[in-house]
Enzyme design. Structure first.
Site, PDB file in Angstrom:
ATOM      1  N   SER A  33      40.348  35.349  37.237  1.00 19.29           N
ATOM      2  CA  SER A  33      40.828  34.272  38.088  1.00 19.29           C
ATOM      3  C   SER A  33      41.543  33.210  37.238  1.00 19.29           C
ATOM      4  O   SER A  33      42.540  33.515  36.587  1.00 19.29           O
ATOM      5  CB  SER A  33      39.660  33.696  38.899  1.00 19.29           C
ATOM      6  OG  SER A  33      40.122  32.926  39.978  1.00 19.29           O
ATOM      7  N   ASP A  91      41.748  40.024  48.352  1.00 14.52           N
ATOM      8  CA  ASP A  91      41.324  38.804  47.663  1.00 14.52           C
ATOM      9  C   ASP A  91      41.807  37.588  48.455  1.00 14.52           C
ATOM     10  O   ASP A  91      43.008  37.384  48.627  1.00 14.52           O
ATOM     11  CB  ASP A  91      41.890  38.782  46.237  1.00 14.52           C
ATOM     12  CG  ASP A  91      41.268  37.720  45.358  1.00 14.52           C
ATOM     13  OD1 ASP A  91      40.830  36.675  45.889  1.00 14.52           O
ATOM     14  OD2 ASP A  91      41.235  37.915  44.132  1.00 14.52           O
ATOM     15  N   HIS A 118      37.716  39.094  45.627  1.00 16.59           N
ATOM     16  CA  HIS A 118      37.746  38.302  44.401  1.00 16.59           C
ATOM     17  C   HIS A 118      36.534  38.620  43.521  1.00 16.59           C
ATOM     18  O   HIS A 118      35.570  37.852  43.437  1.00 16.59           O
ATOM     19  CB  HIS A 118      37.778  36.816  44.774  1.00 16.59           C
ATOM     20  CG  HIS A 118      38.214  35.925  43.663  1.00 16.59           C
ATOM     21  ND1 HIS A 118      39.492  35.926  43.165  1.00 16.59           N
ATOM     22  CD2 HIS A 118      37.542  34.982  42.962  1.00 16.59           C
ATOM     23  CE1 HIS A 118      39.590  35.016  42.206  1.00 16.59           C
ATOM     24  NE2 HIS A 118      38.420  34.437  42.060  1.00 16.59           N
TER      25      HIS A 118
END
Length: 143
Positions: A33, A91, A118
């Site tokens: 991320s 995601d 995610h």
């Protein structure tokens, strides 16, 4: 979103450089991320010869390119460092198109899509892809 005046990048880069120097050597980086966004910038610096980041590859999961105007220079030229980009098709935090856009900033990126969101996928198919990618840099990793 783009921050008008992003703060903390130099401190973050210094922290990565210090960790590599103090705890390395490391063959590559793994970023998830926002960490993948930072790792991509590290890759750009490494590809330009920055000696603070002696890594041979990166695995970027749910990554994205910074939208900050001050960071555009990281993506102006194709980044010549091997990367595996892991993209979650569903995601909801970092949308798949953003991760694919980041992958296009690299020379010959390997893109691994998964149907999830995610997270770092670990099903058999993804494990096989990780081992195939890592096997290029770590002899015996594919066994």
């Amino acid at each position: 979103e783009a921050a008008a005046e992003p703060a903390g990048l130099e401190e973050s880069l210094s922290a990565v450089a210090a960790a590599l120097a103090e705890h390395g050597p490391f063959d590559g980086l793994l970023g998830f991320s926002q960490g993948a966004a930072l790792a991509a910038m590290v890759c750009a610096l490494r590809a330009r010869g920055d000696p603070r980041f002696p890594v041979a590859f990166a695995v970027l999961v749910a990554g994205f390119a910074s939208r900050a105007p001050a960071h555009r220079h990281f993506y102006r030229e194709p980044i010549a460092l091997p990367t595996l980009h892991v993209v979650g098709d569903t995601d909801a935090v970092i949308a798949a198109p953003l991760s694919r856009e980041l992958a296009r900033c690299f020379v010959e990126p390997v893109v691994l899509s998964h149907p999830g969101g995610h997270f770092i996928p670990a099903a058999a198919a993804q494990k096989k892809a990780y081992l195939e990618f890592l096997g290029r840099f770590c002899p015996g990793a594919g066994e």
